[in-house]
Design an enzyme around this catalytic site. Structure first.
Site, PDB file in Angstrom:
ATOM      1  N   ASP A  69      10.571 -24.486  -0.617  1.00 46.86           N
ATOM      2  CA  ASP A  69       9.257 -25.118  -0.751  1.00 46.86           C
ATOM      3  C   ASP A  69       9.336 -26.602  -0.370  1.00 46.86           C
ATOM      4  OD1 ASP A  69       6.489 -24.785  -1.778  1.00 46.86           O
ATOM      5  OD2 ASP A  69       7.108 -26.195  -3.333  1.00 46.86           O
ATOM      6  N   GLU A 103      25.342 -15.777   5.088  1.00 39.15           N
ATOM      7  CA  GLU A 103      24.615 -14.516   5.268  1.00 39.15           C
ATOM      8  C   GLU A 103      23.209 -14.565   4.684  1.00 39.15           C
ATOM      9  OE1 GLU A 103      26.968 -11.077   4.629  1.00 39.15           O
ATOM     10  OE2 GLU A 103      27.824 -12.084   6.406  1.00 39.15           O
TER      11      GLU A 103
HETATM   12  C1  GLC Z   1       3.888 -25.442  -1.195  1.00 36.11           C
HETATM   13  C2  GLC Z   1       3.349 -24.150  -1.754  1.00 36.11           C
HETATM   14  C3  GLC Z   1       2.067 -24.443  -2.461  1.00 36.11           C
HETATM   15  C4  GLC Z   1       2.363 -25.417  -3.583  1.00 36.11           C
HETATM   16  C5  GLC Z   1       3.058 -26.674  -3.063  1.00 36.11           C
HETATM   17  C6  GLC Z   1       3.640 -27.507  -4.170  1.00 36.11           C
HETATM   18  O1  GLC Z   1       3.058 -25.989  -0.228  1.00 36.11           O
HETATM   19  O2  GLC Z   1       3.214 -23.188  -0.747  1.00 36.11           O
HETATM   20  O3  GLC Z   1       1.455 -23.287  -2.960  1.00 36.11           O
HETATM   21  O4  GLC Z   1       1.177 -25.780  -4.232  1.00 36.11           O
HETATM   22  O5  GLC Z   1       4.124 -26.354  -2.212  1.00 36.11           O
HETATM   23  O6  GLC Z   1       4.769 -26.893  -4.711  1.00 36.11           O
END
Ligand code: GLC
Length: 524
Positions: free
Chosen positions: A198, A257
């Site tokens: 993320d 992997e």
């Molecule tokens: C990313 C996620 C989103 C979230 C953001 C903060 O963009 O896809 O859903 O709100 O990160 O973690």
């Protein structure tokens, strides 16, 4: 060759996939129960959005414990059953790692607030007020307002690129790096095949935390998106040093992997590509079509430019839990659906890892959520409708709440039409679902012929003519017929988005509007 080189991914937004308990929230048992469907559809790897213990302020992207399962979704034993069943069906599993920020309920942040002298204080980014007594710099939160919140007790501000309850971690601190090594090891030991990282472009910040240059005027009524766009984000994201973190993760035992797929949320091609290869990430999610209205000429150009920069490095997406569904963005109805499918056919031919977002295979448009039912924090801030319309429950069958739950769904939305459901579409060989499944099957069947690099051949604007080894795809994204010259030799038609048919073609062919075809080389 890595397992992800010819795979197809599927994003499960766990809250809205399938509820096995009747509490109105999707869960691991629900996902496990429907893995057979995903195997039938023909995907190879399932990415599950965050399921960790969390106050759910950003529906799981605010993590309070990185090595647990929120009771809403099950427990570690349910997680293990999910991985075990996936394994039996030949499916791989990827999980969502949220390293940029924790929840303010994470024990680290609680310790940091409780005692400014604690080691955890330096897990986060606390700073004294700026010269005028306000925030230390001009950075903005993606979700609105300044990226800094004042902590009265200590008289310092802390940084959060998202909600105030999502404090950013300090990735210059070796203790944070060590802690995440352990977190990755924990999940690798439990059998995951990869991580979706993320906010992968923002882990490191400029060491001076300098202001971002302002490039557009900013008025008080600006939405969070407009406010972000008013700045050149050279200091709060895109730091070259972030790559060290991914290289470090890839060097953990067994990690070679595991697919490391970054949510590199930037539209700049060179910057996105810089995280690949030596930059540590195996793949970077493709965001160039993200949140954009239909523009066939620009879209085909974007896909071409990205595909030419990296062989196998992009995870092709046009949909996710963060934006309006493509058929809706592309003007709705059958036309919006056909446009999305035309581009998907191109994704399916290119090297890289395309991801289906749950419901995309059904050709779903956005769900309707009434203003009083909005749940997304971005929507609740009343700037815009937020991200709920793409997060409405998966429609399994024409039933109360579309078979998603026996209780009341966490996100209320208008009922889906019977023909939008999986049950109805599975029963109809002409449905969008069957055509999508056929596309994935053709991708798989032709994989051995898709060797070598990508060659983009001459075609009119808004039309892609792409050759990968013995496989040729033509995607006419425009609203008019296109005349396209096939390369020398015969080409046998293997797939067509619209009608289809077995034939061998050569020379110049006429491709109807909003249609894509996949051919394989064949003797004339
Ligand atoms: C990313 C996620 C989103 C979230 C953001 C903060 O963009 O896809 O859903 O709100 O990160 O973690």
């Amino acid at each position: 060759m890595s397992w992800w080189a010819s795979a197809v991914g599927y994003e499960v937004y766990i809250r809205s996939f399938a509820d096995s308990t009747g509490d109105g929230v999707g869960d691991f048992a629900g996902v496990t129960e429907h893995l057979e469907y995903l195997a039938w559809l023909g995907v190879d790897v399932v990415w599950v959005t965050p399921f960790y213990p969390s106050p759910q302020a950003d529906f799981g992207y605010d993590v309070a414990d990185y090595t647990g399962v929120d009771p809403l979704y099950g427990d570690l034993a349910e997680f293990d059953r999910f991985v075990g069943r996936a394994d039996e069906l030949g499916l791989r599993v990827m999980i969502d790692l949220v390293p940029n920020h924790t929840s303010s309920e994470h024990p680290w942040f609680k310790a940091a607030l409780a005692d400014p002298a604690s080691p955890e204080r330096d897990y986060y980014i606390f700073r004294p007020p700026g010269p005028g007594g306000g925030p230390p710099n001009n950075w903005r939160s993606h979700f609105g307002g300044p990226a800094w919140t004042f902590d009265e007790a200590s008289g310092e501000y802390y940084l959060h690129l998202f909600l105030a309850v999502q404090p950013d971690l300090n990735w210059t601190n070796p203790a944070v790096r060590d802690a995440f090594d352990d977190i990755l090891r924990f999940w690798m030991d439990r059998g995951v095949d990869g991580f979706r990282v993320d906010v992968a472009h923002a882990l490191m910040k400029h060491p001076d935390l300098a202001d971002n240059p302002q490039i557009l005027p900013l008025d008080r009524a600006a939405t969070p998106g407009q406010a972000m766009a008013a700045f050149d984000h050279v200091n709060d994201m895109g730091q070259a040093s972030t790559r060290e973190i991914y290289r470090r993760w890839k060097s953990l035992p067994g990690a070679d992997e595991k697919a490391l797929v970054g949510e590199v949320y930037v539209k700049d091609l060179a910057l996105s590509a810089s995280y690949l290869g030596d930059g540590g990430l195996d793949l970077s999610l493709f965001f160039a079509l993200n949140r954009r209205e239909w523009d066939p000429v620009a879209f085909v150009e974007e896909i071409r430019a990205w595909s030419e920069v990296s062989d196998n490095g992009f995870a092709w997406t046009m949909a996710s839990h963060d934006e309006n569904r493509p058929p809706t963005r592309f003007r709705g109805g059958d036309l919006g659906r056909a446009r999305a499918f035309t581009l998907w056919t191109l994704f399916a031919t290119l090297p890289g890892l395309p991801f289906v977002y749950q419901g995309e295979e059904l050709g779903l448009e956005d769900g309707y959520v009434a203003p009083e039912d909005v749940q997304d924090p971005v929507g609740l801030a009343a700037y815009a409708e937020g991200r709920d319309p793409c997060r409405t429950p998966m429609p399994w069958k024409p039933d109360r709440h579309s078979g998603f739950t026996t209780g009341e769904p966490w996100l209320k939305s208008a009922p889906r039409r019977p023909e939008e459901t999986i049950a109805a579409q599975r029963a109809d060989p002409e449905s969008h679902l069957h055509r999508f499944r056929r596309l994935l099957a053709v991708r798989r069947e032709l994989a051995p012929l898709r060797t070598g690099g990508v060659e983009w051949l001459a075609a009119p604007a808004g039309v892609a003519l792409v050759r990968v080894g013995q496989v040729l795809t033509v995607a006419n994204a425009t609203d008019v017929e296109a005349e396209v010259g096939l390369p020398p030799g015969g080409w046998s038609l293997e797939f067509e988005t619209a009608t289809g048919g077995d034939r061998v073609e050569s020379g110049t062919v006429t491709v109807p509007p909003t249609t894509a075809r996949i051919y394989q080389a064949s003797p004339l």
